[in-house]
Scaffold this active site. Sequence first.
Site, PDB file in Angstrom:
ATOM      1  N   ALA A 133       0.841  -1.202   0.000  1.00  0.00           N
ATOM      2  CA  ALA A 133       0.000   0.000   0.000  1.00  0.00           C
ATOM      3  C   ALA A 133       0.872   1.247   0.000  1.00  0.00           C
ATOM      4  O   ALA A 133       0.806   2.083   0.900  1.00  0.00           O
ATOM      5  CB  ALA A 133      -0.998  -0.008   1.147  1.00  0.00           C
ATOM      6  N   HIS A 134       1.727   1.330  -1.020  1.00  0.00           N
ATOM      7  CA  HIS A 134       2.574   2.491  -1.220  1.00  0.00           C
ATOM      8  C   HIS A 134       3.077   2.499  -2.665  1.00  0.00           C
ATOM      9  O   HIS A 134       2.881   1.540  -3.399  1.00  0.00           O
ATOM     10  CB  HIS A 134       3.755   2.508  -0.235  1.00  0.00           C
ATOM     11  CG  HIS A 134       4.651   1.321  -0.334  1.00  0.00           C
ATOM     12  ND1 HIS A 134       4.569   0.254   0.528  1.00  0.00           N
ATOM     13  CD2 HIS A 134       5.642   1.010  -1.203  1.00  0.00           C
ATOM     14  CE1 HIS A 134       5.473  -0.654   0.196  1.00  0.00           C
ATOM     15  NE2 HIS A 134       6.144  -0.218  -0.854  1.00  0.00           N
ATOM     16  N   ALA A 135       3.725   3.579  -3.024  1.00  0.00           N
ATOM     17  CA  ALA A 135       4.381   3.695  -4.326  1.00  0.00           C
ATOM     18  C   ALA A 135       5.808   4.176  -4.081  1.00  0.00           C
ATOM     19  O   ALA A 135       6.122   4.712  -3.019  1.00  0.00           O
ATOM     20  CB  ALA A 135       3.638   4.682  -5.225  1.00  0.00           C
ATOM     21  N   ALA A 161       1.032   0.035  -5.171  1.00  0.00           N
ATOM     22  CA  ALA A 161       0.872  -1.422  -5.118  1.00  0.00           C
ATOM     23  C   ALA A 161       0.594  -1.886  -3.694  1.00  0.00           C
ATOM     24  O   ALA A 161       1.160  -1.352  -2.735  1.00  0.00           O
ATOM     25  CB  ALA A 161       2.126  -2.107  -5.650  1.00  0.00           C
TER      26      ALA A 161
END
Length: 136
Positions: free
Chosen positions: A51-53, A98
């Site tokens: 839960a990050h890019a 993602a």
Amino acid sequence: MALSDCKIIDLPKIADPRGNLTFMEGQRHVPFDIKRVFYLYDIPTGESRGAHAHKELHQFLICLSGSFDVALDDGTDKKIVHLNRPWHGLHIPPMIWAAELNFDPGSVCLVLASMPFNESDYYRDYDQFLAALQPR
């Protein structure tokens, strides 16, 4: 980057009656030099990871055991990729949000990264990620 830049790459699979072997090399099978390796395991049922890019970092995810989904988002489009084969790797380029989710019990996710850990390379807030995608 766009979701079309996220690709499943088939890795070499050497089948043998004694068991299979898969290998990978940076800049040959993995589309970058590998600078960091880590893995996720013992993920409790219902939990997710990621839960990050990343601003610059490329990642290559391989499901070594079990299965899980990867939710991908380029700020415009979204898709889910299911990983469940140790000879398939998912390349995630920079600027793709993602998250790994729906882990089967006993799943192991191997991650190859193009850079060492650097907290300043992360977008952990989705709204900040979306703002960074806007033209300046």
